[in-house]
Design an enzyme around this catalytic site. Structure first.
Site, PDB file in Angstrom:
ATOM      1  N   ASN A 281     -18.977   2.910  11.428  1.00 40.86           N
ATOM      2  CA  ASN A 281     -19.181   1.713  10.375  1.00 40.86           C
ATOM      3  C   ASN A 281     -18.622   1.462  12.427  1.00 40.86           C
ATOM      4  OD1 ASN A 281     -18.668   2.371   8.516  1.00 40.86           O
ATOM      5  ND2 ASN A 281     -16.368   2.371   8.189  1.00 40.86           N
TER       6      ASN A 281
ATOM      7  N   LYS B 136     -12.229   0.916   5.247  1.00 39.20           N
ATOM      8  CA  LYS B 136     -11.398   1.430   5.152  1.00 39.20           C
ATOM      9  C   LYS B 136     -11.815   3.079   5.642  1.00 39.20           C
ATOM     10  CE  LYS B 136      -9.816   4.500   2.728  1.00 39.20           C
ATOM     11  NZ  LYS B 136      -9.625   5.700   2.139  1.00 39.20           N
TER      12      LYS B 136
ATOM     13  N   TYR C 279       1.139  -0.693  -0.187  1.00 35.07           N
ATOM     14  CA  TYR C 279       0.386   0.062   0.203  1.00 35.07           C
ATOM     15  C   TYR C 279       0.925   1.524   0.488  1.00 35.07           C
ATOM     16  CZ  TYR C 279      -3.820  -3.414   1.507  1.00 35.07           C
ATOM     17  OH  TYR C 279      -4.557  -4.501   0.866  1.00 35.07           O
TER      18      TYR C 279
ATOM     19  N   ILE D  79     -12.829  -5.203   7.727  1.00 35.79           N
ATOM     20  CA  ILE D  79     -11.616  -4.247   8.210  1.00 35.79           C
ATOM     21  C   ILE D  79     -12.281  -3.338   6.492  1.00 35.79           C
ATOM     22  CG2 ILE D  79      -9.589  -5.688   8.970  1.00 35.79           C
ATOM     23  CD1 ILE D  79      -9.031  -5.889   5.923  1.00 35.79           C
TER      24      ILE D  79
HETATM   25  P1  NAP Z   1     -13.420  -0.297   1.445  1.00 36.48           P
HETATM   26  O1  NAP Z   1     -13.287  -1.028   2.843  1.00 36.48           O
HETATM   27  O2  NAP Z   1     -14.766  -1.985   1.158  1.00 36.48           O
HETATM   28  O3  NAP Z   1     -14.386   1.523   1.227  1.00 36.48           O
HETATM   29  C1  NAP Z   1     -13.764   1.955   1.848  1.00 36.48           C
HETATM   30  C2  NAP Z   1     -14.292   2.895   0.962  1.00 36.48           C
HETATM   31  O4  NAP Z   1     -15.100   3.563   1.689  1.00 36.48           O
HETATM   32  C3  NAP Z   1     -12.962   4.794   0.937  1.00 36.48           C
HETATM   33  O5  NAP Z   1     -13.559   5.327   0.608  1.00 36.48           O
HETATM   34  C4  NAP Z   1     -14.090   5.077   2.835  1.00 36.48           C
HETATM   35  O6  NAP Z   1     -14.152   6.218   2.130  1.00 36.48           O
HETATM   36  C5  NAP Z   1     -15.671   4.226   2.217  1.00 36.48           C
HETATM   37  N1  NAP Z   1     -16.435   4.302   2.874  1.00 36.48           N
HETATM   38  C6  NAP Z   1     -15.662   3.792   4.300  1.00 36.48           C
HETATM   39  N2  NAP Z   1     -16.895   3.802   5.425  1.00 36.48           N
HETATM   40  C7  NAP Z   1     -17.755   4.764   5.116  1.00 36.48           C
HETATM   41  C8  NAP Z   1     -19.479   4.849   4.929  1.00 36.48           C
HETATM   42  N3  NAP Z   1     -19.767   4.313   6.470  1.00 36.48           N
HETATM   43  N4  NAP Z   1     -19.857   5.662   4.323  1.00 36.48           N
HETATM   44  C9  NAP Z   1     -19.563   5.802   3.555  1.00 36.48           C
HETATM   45  N5  NAP Z   1     -18.486   5.576   2.804  1.00 36.48           N
HETATM   46  C10 NAP Z   1     -17.699   4.739   3.546  1.00 36.48           C
HETATM   47  O7  NAP Z   1     -12.555  -1.336   0.342  1.00 36.48           O
HETATM   48  P2  NAP Z   1     -11.742  -1.323   0.410  1.00 36.48           P
HETATM   49  O8  NAP Z   1     -10.175   0.300   1.402  1.00 36.48           O
HETATM   50  O9  NAP Z   1     -11.276  -1.734  -0.850  1.00 36.48           O
HETATM   51  O10 NAP Z   1     -11.249  -2.211   1.368  1.00 36.48           O
HETATM   52  C11 NAP Z   1     -10.941  -2.314   3.329  1.00 36.48           C
HETATM   53  C12 NAP Z   1      -9.542  -2.900   3.543  1.00 36.48           C
HETATM   54  O11 NAP Z   1      -9.271  -4.114   2.572  1.00 36.48           O
HETATM   55  C13 NAP Z   1      -8.281  -2.146   2.711  1.00 36.48           C
HETATM   56  O12 NAP Z   1      -8.286  -0.695   3.293  1.00 36.48           O
HETATM   57  C14 NAP Z   1      -7.378  -3.409   3.380  1.00 36.48           C
HETATM   58  O13 NAP Z   1      -6.664  -2.919   4.163  1.00 36.48           O
HETATM   59  C15 NAP Z   1      -8.308  -4.361   2.574  1.00 36.48           C
HETATM   60  N6  NAP Z   1      -8.371  -4.891   1.299  1.00 36.48           N
HETATM   61  C16 NAP Z   1      -7.152  -6.513   1.022  1.00 36.48           C
HETATM   62  C17 NAP Z   1      -7.102  -6.420  -0.133  1.00 36.48           C
HETATM   63  C18 NAP Z   1      -6.347  -7.931  -0.236  1.00 36.48           C
HETATM   64  O14 NAP Z   1      -5.424  -8.192  -1.355  1.00 36.48           O
HETATM   65  N7  NAP Z   1      -5.576  -8.199   0.399  1.00 36.48           N
HETATM   66  C19 NAP Z   1      -7.316  -6.246  -0.829  1.00 36.48           C
HETATM   67  C20 NAP Z   1      -8.243  -5.111  -1.287  1.00 36.48           C
HETATM   68  C21 NAP Z   1      -8.625  -4.647   0.399  1.00 36.48           C
HETATM   69  P3  NAP Z   1     -13.284   7.613   2.816  1.00 36.48           P
HETATM   70  O15 NAP Z   1     -12.057   6.777   3.398  1.00 36.48           O
HETATM   71  O16 NAP Z   1     -13.738   8.519   2.635  1.00 36.48           O
HETATM   72  O17 NAP Z   1     -14.154   6.868   4.859  1.00 36.48           O
END
Ligand code: NAP
Length: 280
Positions: A248, A238, A56, A236
């Site tokens: 959340n 973000k 990241y 988890i």
């Molecule tokens: P996510 O958690 O599904 O979505 C993150 C997005 O949603 C951000 O734009 C955030 O905005 C927004 N958000 C968060 N809470 C919200 C709420 N209550 N209302 C409205 N919008 C909200 O997507 P992700 O970041 O891809 O997945 C989560 C975590 O999983 C990652 O950060 C990473 O640590 C991990 N991950 C792992 C892999 C892997 O290959 N192992 C792949 C993808 C992700 P703001 O930031 O502006 O608050």
């Protein structure tokens, strides 16, 4: 507010079922202070599992996490990931050391293989075991492993020590319900659901907005409550803003009714046959 529910990893360590993701944090300097404040508020509210990765921002996300948890290391269950290109014995040592430096800590609680690459799994297990012996990591796990990968892993010496498989899972990505999720449950292995709100893309879906309105909740909370209602699942999301962290956290207290679940099944049908594991 209820206490944050925990579940036990196979080693017996309890972790909160709702943690904090960090992908795409530390990309915009103008957002840095908000992101750090969000992570710290998350800790205050009990979202003490933080997920990051050397990938990241090429380490920038780990450095931001290091800053956010400075002075609070013992409150955190810290998860980071090694790239498949660093999954060989020697490279993994160097990658882990670099992550520890960026995270400003002497140990990572759970170290995951980010996805499967060309290194033989046996060699990666060997590297993880050496890192555990050295006290640099507490536990190891995998990410983006499909059922065949998991079976191969479990058959290897030491492979049964895997602590979790972190995979894509949300209302719009239900493939794992057909095979991977029941298989992990059978082995009492928690699944860590990433991108639980599909990076925000699903939040305008009319079914989600309608159910959210009925509960006086937000669509994100409905999406998270849906993931969190299931046994053996950690998630988890973000959130780089404190308002999203509060939202959340409150999703843990939301109960979806059978009618909500039936409506969600109609809008986001569960899988009826095996599907290749999806990744983001
Ligand atoms: P996510 O958690 O599904 O979505 C993150 C997005 O949603 C951000 O734009 C955030 O905005 C927004 N958000 C968060 N809470 C919200 C709420 N209550 N209302 C409205 N919008 C909200 O997507 P992700 O970041 O891809 O997945 C989560 C975590 O999983 C990652 O950060 C990473 O640590 C991990 N991950 C792992 C892999 C892997 O290959 N192992 C792949 C993808 C992700 P703001 O930031 O502006 O608050």
């Amino acid at each position: 507010m209820t206490k944050v529910r925990t579940l036990k990893l196979p080693s017996g360590v309890a972790v909160p079922v709702l943690g904090q993701g960090t992908w795409m944090m530390a990309e915009d300097p103008a957002k840095r202070a908000d992101e750090i404040a969000a992570l710290r508020l998350g800790l205050d509210l009990g979202l003490t599992l933080i997920d990051t990765a050397e990938m990241y921002g090429e380490g920038a996300s780990e450095a931001l996490v290091g800053e956010a948890i400075a002075g609070r290391r013992d409150e955190v269950f810290l998860v980071s990931k090694v790239l498949p290109s660093h999954a060989g014995r020697r490279a993994a040592m160097g990658a882990c050391e670099a992550s520890l430096r960026r995270l400003r800590t002497d140990r990572i609680d759970l170290y995951l293989l980010h996805w499967r690459g060309g290194t033989p799994l046996a060699e990666t297990i060997d590297a993880f075991e050496a890192l555990i012996r050295d006290g640099k990591i507490g536990l190891w796990g995998v990410s983006n492993f499909d059922p065949a990968d998991m079976a191969e892993l479990a058959a290897l010496p030491g492979g049964q020590a895997v602590a979790t498989n972190q995979v894509l899972y949300n209302l719009t990505r239900r493939g794992i319900e057909f095979d991977l999720l029941p298989e992990c449950r059978r082995h009492v292995l928690p699944v860590m659901a990433y991108s639980p709100i599909e990076q925000g893309r699903m939040l305008r879906h009319p079914t989600l907005t309608a159910i959210a309105a009925r509960h006086g909740a937000t669509p994100a909370q409905i999406g998270l409550a849906w993931v969190l209602r299931q046994e053996g699942v950690i998630t988890i999301p973000k959130a780089g803003r404190v308002a999203h962290i509060r939202d959340n956290r409150a999703a843990l207290d939301l109960r979806l009714e059978p009618a909500d679940l039936a409506e969600l099944d109609r809008a986001f049908p569960p899988p009826r046959s095996p599907r290749p594991l999806e990744m983001l």
